[in-house]
Scaffold this active site. Structure first.
Site, PDB file in Angstrom:
ATOM      1  N   TYR A 169      -4.932   2.672  -0.408  1.00 53.11           N
ATOM      2  CA  TYR A 169      -5.277   2.435   0.994  1.00 53.11           C
ATOM      3  C   TYR A 169      -4.690   3.573   1.836  1.00 53.11           C
ATOM      4  CZ  TYR A 169      -5.821  -0.683   5.160  1.00 53.11           C
ATOM      5  OH  TYR A 169      -6.160  -1.265   6.349  1.00 53.11           O
TER       6      TYR A 169
ATOM      7  N   ASP B 196      -4.539   6.487   4.670  1.00 55.67           N
ATOM      8  CA  ASP B 196      -5.066   6.891   5.973  1.00 55.67           C
ATOM      9  C   ASP B 196      -5.513   8.357   5.861  1.00 55.67           C
ATOM     10  OD1 ASP B 196      -4.635   4.494   7.310  1.00 55.67           O
ATOM     11  OD2 ASP B 196      -2.542   4.992   7.723  1.00 55.67           O
TER      12      ASP B 196
ATOM     13  N   GLU C 177     -18.505  -5.173  13.279  1.00 55.00           N
ATOM     14  CA  GLU C 177     -18.074  -4.872  11.909  1.00 55.00           C
ATOM     15  C   GLU C 177     -17.914  -6.179  11.129  1.00 55.00           C
ATOM     16  OE1 GLU C 177     -14.942  -1.953  12.007  1.00 55.00           O
ATOM     17  OE2 GLU C 177     -14.097  -2.731  10.153  1.00 55.00           O
TER      18      GLU C 177
ATOM     19  N   ARG D 294       7.157  -4.565  18.176  1.00 52.38           N
ATOM     20  CA  ARG D 294       8.047  -3.888  19.131  1.00 52.38           C
ATOM     21  C   ARG D 294       8.480  -4.815  20.247  1.00 52.38           C
ATOM     22  NH1 ARG D 294       3.671   0.041  19.939  1.00 52.38           N
ATOM     23  NH2 ARG D 294       3.827   1.544  18.238  1.00 52.38           N
TER      24      ARG D 294
ATOM     25  N   ARG E   4     -14.389  -7.003  14.125  1.00 43.30           N
ATOM     26  CA  ARG E   4     -14.098  -6.286  15.373  1.00 43.30           C
ATOM     27  C   ARG E   4     -15.359  -5.668  15.939  1.00 43.30           C
ATOM     28  NH1 ARG E   4      -9.863  -2.081  12.423  1.00 43.30           N
ATOM     29  NH2 ARG E   4     -11.199  -1.677  10.656  1.00 43.30           N
TER      30      ARG E   4
HETATM   31  N1  UDP Z   1      -4.324  -7.235  11.206  1.00 45.25           N
HETATM   32  C1  UDP Z   1      -4.288  -8.485  11.757  1.00 45.25           C
HETATM   33  N2  UDP Z   1      -4.764  -8.673  13.024  1.00 45.25           N
HETATM   34  C2  UDP Z   1      -5.290  -7.655  13.745  1.00 45.25           C
HETATM   35  C3  UDP Z   1      -5.315  -6.363  13.186  1.00 45.25           C
HETATM   36  C4  UDP Z   1      -4.839  -6.192  11.902  1.00 45.25           C
HETATM   37  O1  UDP Z   1      -3.836  -9.425  11.131  1.00 45.25           O
HETATM   38  O2  UDP Z   1      -5.722  -7.899  14.884  1.00 45.25           O
HETATM   39  C5  UDP Z   1      -3.815  -7.074   9.838  1.00 45.25           C
HETATM   40  C6  UDP Z   1      -4.914  -7.254   8.791  1.00 45.25           C
HETATM   41  O3  UDP Z   1      -4.334  -7.889   7.669  1.00 45.25           O
HETATM   42  C7  UDP Z   1      -5.282  -5.842   8.457  1.00 45.25           C
HETATM   43  C8  UDP Z   1      -3.939  -5.149   8.546  1.00 45.25           C
HETATM   44  O4  UDP Z   1      -3.293  -5.800   9.635  1.00 45.25           O
HETATM   45  O5  UDP Z   1      -5.836  -5.746   7.171  1.00 45.25           O
HETATM   46  C9  UDP Z   1      -4.002  -3.665   8.763  1.00 45.25           C
HETATM   47  O6  UDP Z   1      -4.762  -3.393   9.914  1.00 45.25           O
HETATM   48  P1  UDP Z   1      -5.302  -1.945  10.238  1.00 45.25           P
HETATM   49  O7  UDP Z   1      -5.753  -1.940  11.653  1.00 45.25           O
HETATM   50  O8  UDP Z   1      -4.287  -0.957   9.816  1.00 45.25           O
HETATM   51  O9  UDP Z   1      -6.577  -1.882   9.285  1.00 45.25           O
HETATM   52  P2  UDP Z   1      -7.739  -0.772   9.202  1.00 45.25           P
HETATM   53  O10 UDP Z   1      -7.833  -0.152  10.566  1.00 45.25           O
HETATM   54  O11 UDP Z   1      -7.341   0.156   8.115  1.00 45.25           O
HETATM   55  O12 UDP Z   1      -8.940  -1.572   8.875  1.00 45.25           O
END
Ligand code: UDP
Length: 371
Positions: free
Chosen positions: A354, A356, A306, A176, A280
């Protein structure tokens, strides 16, 4: 005559929604789950007054009004908006990719300056039709953001190089040119007050649930209990991995309660460099604004680091690896599944998608309408 109309294997969101809808339509249902709790990976458990997301952060968000109305029947949602922060070698960036991020990265002040910067990097990368996650990321946000905020995180999370991952994964994240760090582009967002377990318990209200029961270990017995089966476990496990095993990513959590009120000042901090071993850290109390149900501040905090790993038999599968190779294998399993007249395969593991949470609920509601 078998004792139940439906056996529902798995007490996660897909199973719970099916059980609710079928019961309300006058069918008899038995829900079983091999774990000792309901709610699948959305399960939350109360520790030190905090609802801990045992299987990782779950933030409910949707554009689907039907799904949003549906979940309101079972929970009140708080006003939580996900605004995760990225930590790259100690440098802090705002997520998703927005004007705050661009300002932190390049010192730019206006959307015009930010898009000029990205355009310059996009041109330098020379990608016209992105064929994989790396190319998609470079063409969306340029090299600096790719290198600092995407590459390390994604390769830790998926255990594969970015040029071998499907492009759609990165398109989950918005880009954005506004100062808006809401991670999701959804109309509706929040966390159920009292936790997800309470919400799913509401869905399963009045329905027989047996926990600690492994369907595949006693399949013949269980199949004898109901006219039809709704199976929400891994599709390859159902068929005894006869065509080989689909790939999944698993996740391990190191959770600890700390004797201080605040650890990181945010619910989610992503560690986007390759060196930090975890992907994270979740600080659970911030999903509920650091308060208990009476609005009092909580004196302690609970955090979860994690770690992502490749799934192997015996681990919990979390994420399907939706690349071409697995897509082909899944299609073969799907053919077998279509021949199982009395069984419906649903949910993230049953459909190897995948999904949600809102998509899982929508899929369950649609499936039931089509029965
Ligand atoms: N991603 C990234 N950096 C970040 C967060 C996410 O590159 O700081 C990418 C990463 O490839 C991840 C994808 O975005 O698999 C989707 O992230 P999302 O947060 O949707 O994943 P989830 O919460 O389902 O684990």
């Amino acid at each position: 005559m078998k004792p139940y109309d439906y056996l529902i294997v798995g007490a996660g969101l897909y199973g719970a929604v099916c059980a609710r809808e079928l019961t309300d339509a006058g069918k008899t249902c038995l829900v079983i789950d091999k774990r000792e709790h309901i709610a699948g990976n959305a399960y939350t458990e109360r520790v030190e007054g905090i609802h801990v997301h045992r299987y990782g952060a779950h933030i409910f968000h949707t554009n689907n009004s039907e799904v949003w109305d549906y979940v309101q029947r079972f929970a009140v949602f708080n006003r939580f908006i996900n605004t995760p922060v990225a930590n790259w070698k100690g440098e802090i960036y705002s997520l998703p990719f927005n004007m705050y991020t661009f300002r932190q990265m390049w010192g730019v002040e206006t959307p015009e300056e930010a898009s000029a910067k990205i355009e310059e990097q996009r041109k330098a990368a020379g990608i016209t039709e992105p064929k994989n996650l790396e190319e998609q990321a470079l063409s969306l946000v340029g090299r600096d953001i790719y290198e600092k905020l995407i590459k390390g995180y994604t390769e830790k999370q998926w255990g594969r190089p970015c040029d071998q991952l499907p492009a759609f994964i990165i398109r989950r994240l918005p880009v954005r040119y506004t100062f808006d760090n809401n991670y999701f582009d959804a109309l509706y967002q929040g966390i159920p007050v009292g936790g997800y377990t309470k919400m799913v318990a509401g869905m399963l209200d009045g329905i027989e649930v047996r926990l600690g029961e492994d369907y595949l270990a006693g399949k013949a017995k269980w199949d004898g209990m109901a006219e039809r089966v709704i199976y929400t476990g891994p599709i390859d496990a159902y068929f005894g991995y006869c065509l080989g095993s689909l790939e999944y990513r698993s996740v391990r959590f190191e959770t600890e309660a700390l004797d201080s009120p605040d650890f990181q000042g945010n619910a989610v901090v992503n560690y986007t460099d390759a060196e930090t071993p975890w992907t994270r850290i979740i600080e659970h109390k911030w999903f509920e604004f650091g308060k208990d149900e009476n609005g009092n501040d909580l004196p302690k905090t609970v955090i979860s680091r994690e770690y992502s790993s490749e799934w192997k038999p015996g681990d919990e599968p979390y994420y399907p690896v939706n690349d071409e190779k697995n897509g082909r294998l899944y299609a073969e399993y799907r053919k077998l599944a279509d021949r199982e007249q009395k069984v419906v395969f649903g949910g993230r593991l049953g459909e190897y998608r995948y999904y949600d949470m809102d998509q899982v609920i929508a899929a369950a509601l649609n499936m039931i309408k089509g029965l």
